[in-house]
Design a protein around this motif. Structure first.
Motif, PDB file in Angstrom:
ATOM      1  N   GLU A  58       0.854  -1.185   0.000  1.00 35.81           N
ATOM      2  CA  GLU A  58       0.000   0.000   0.000  1.00 35.81           C
ATOM      3  C   GLU A  58       0.891   1.237   0.000  1.00 35.81           C
ATOM      4  OE1 GLU A  58      -2.170  -0.558   3.619  1.00 35.81           O
ATOM      5  OE2 GLU A  58      -3.566  -1.982   2.715  1.00 35.81           O
ATOM      6  N   TYR A  59       0.437   2.260  -0.689  1.00 32.21           N
ATOM      7  CA  TYR A  59       1.147   3.538  -0.715  1.00 32.21           C
ATOM      8  C   TYR A  59       0.121   4.636  -0.490  1.00 32.21           C
ATOM      9  CZ  TYR A  59       4.412   7.172  -2.065  1.00 32.21           C
ATOM     10  OH  TYR A  59       5.229   8.274  -2.061  1.00 32.21           O
ATOM     11  N   GLU A  60       0.352   5.453   0.518  1.00 34.17           N
ATOM     12  CA  GLU A  60      -0.590   6.511   0.907  1.00 34.17           C
ATOM     13  C   GLU A  60      -1.995   5.936   1.106  1.00 34.17           C
ATOM     14  OE1 GLU A  60      -0.020   9.395  -2.269  1.00 34.17           O
ATOM     15  OE2 GLU A  60       1.594  10.357  -1.126  1.00 34.17           O
ATOM     16  N   GLY A  61      -2.067   4.717   1.667  1.00 34.86           N
ATOM     17  CA  GLY A  61      -3.338   4.083   1.969  1.00 34.86           C
ATOM     18  C   GLY A  61      -4.020   3.415   0.792  1.00 34.86           C
ATOM     19  N   ILE A  62      -3.380   3.426  -0.377  1.00 34.42           N
ATOM     20  CA  ILE A  62      -3.960   2.830  -1.589  1.00 34.42           C
ATOM     21  C   ILE A  62      -3.219   1.537  -1.908  1.00 34.42           C
ATOM     22  CG2 ILE A  62      -4.344   3.172  -4.068  1.00 34.42           C
ATOM     23  CD1 ILE A  62      -4.431   6.222  -3.418  1.00 34.42           C
ATOM     24  N   GLU A  63      -3.964   0.483  -2.183  1.00 33.92           N
ATOM     25  CA  GLU A  63      -3.360  -0.797  -2.568  1.00 33.92           C
ATOM     26  C   GLU A  63      -2.763  -0.647  -3.957  1.00 33.92           C
ATOM     27  OE1 GLU A  63      -6.890  -3.152  -2.249  1.00 33.92           O
ATOM     28  OE2 GLU A  63      -6.540  -3.570  -0.122  1.00 33.92           O
ATOM     29  N   ILE A  64      -1.443  -0.852  -4.058  1.00 33.17           N
ATOM     30  CA  ILE A  64      -0.786  -0.605  -5.347  1.00 33.17           C
ATOM     31  C   ILE A  64       0.018  -1.780  -5.892  1.00 33.17           C
ATOM     32  CG2 ILE A  64      -0.633   1.892  -4.948  1.00 33.17           C
ATOM     33  CD1 ILE A  64       2.509   1.176  -4.618  1.00 33.17           C
ATOM     34  N   GLY A  65       0.348  -2.773  -5.056  1.00 27.07           N
ATOM     35  CA  GLY A  65       1.210  -3.820  -5.587  1.00 27.07           C
ATOM     36  C   GLY A  65       1.320  -5.044  -4.707  1.00 27.07           C
ATOM     37  N   TYR A  66       2.150  -5.944  -5.156  1.00 23.29           N
ATOM     38  CA  TYR A  66       2.345  -7.248  -4.528  1.00 23.29           C
ATOM     39  C   TYR A  66       3.838  -7.498  -4.347  1.00 23.29           C
ATOM     40  CZ  TYR A  66       2.695 -12.295  -4.065  1.00 23.29           C
ATOM     41  OH  TYR A  66       2.995 -13.555  -3.616  1.00 23.29           O
ATOM     42  N   LEU A  67       4.177  -8.199  -3.260  1.00 21.42           N
ATOM     43  CA  LEU A  67       5.551  -8.605  -2.994  1.00 21.42           C
ATOM     44  C   LEU A  67       5.530  -9.975  -2.337  1.00 21.42           C
ATOM     45  CD1 LEU A  67       8.703  -7.352  -2.169  1.00 21.42           C
ATOM     46  CD2 LEU A  67       7.636  -8.030  -0.039  1.00 21.42           C
TER      47      LEU A  67
END
Length: 178
Positions: free
Chosen positions: A62-71
């Protein structure tokens, strides 16, 4: 893994994340670089691949509370270490795979922040000797990101990854702590 650094949060997957992952993994723009455009995912495929017990720690970014990617990260087993050319099987080597699924966040430095945060986290684990990744040789954006984070190209893994019906070479990239 629960890592919060600035606006970045990396947390373990929860059941509802399968819908987010399936949205990203059915987007041809994302699939061009991860999994392949010939393999769009359904929620069931995501559940089978990302939620099964396979010795991998799967995380949502999450970035700035937004789901953006996977790891995901994992310790390399002896078979993989040998295949990658490592002869000291006592060495503790972790691998990671990741992607930014929200393409609006590409080319903004978020991937670099993610890799640096993961490196810091994994190196704090006792006994880790090195970290590795294996991007396809043509994925120059990812390779530049990894190099900015201290990874270096170690060797080519010939015909390492099946992507869109063709086996592609990958770079074995290493981060070796000083």
């Amino acid at each position: 893994m629960n890592v919060v650094i600035g606006e970045l949060n990396v947390r373990p997957l929860v059941d509802g994340d399968k819908y987010t992952l399936s949205r990203w993994l059915s987007d041809p723009v994302v699939l061009e670089f991860y999994e392949g455009r010939d393999r769009p995912f359904t929620p069931e495929m995501v559940e089978e691949k990302f939620f099964s017990d396979r010795g991998v720690m799967s995380c949502l970014v999450e970035y700035e509370g937004i789901e953006i990617g996977y790891l995901q990260y994992y310790q390399l087993d002896h078979e993989t270490m040998i295949r990658y050319g490592y002869t000291n099987l006592d060495e503790v080597i972790y691998g990671t795979d990741q992607f930014i699924g929200e393409t609006d966040y590409w080319n903004k430095g978020v991937g670099t922040q993610l890799i640096r945060a993961v490196v810091e986290y994994l190196l704090q684990k006792e006994g880790v000797h090195r970290l590795v990744m294996d991007p396809m040789t043509w994925n120059t954006r990812a390779i530049r990101c990894y190099e900015k984070c201290g990874y270096s190209k170690a060797r080519i893994l010939r015909e390492h990854e099946l992507h869109e019906g063709v086996y592609h070479d990958s770079w074995l990239m290493e981060f070796i702590p000083e």
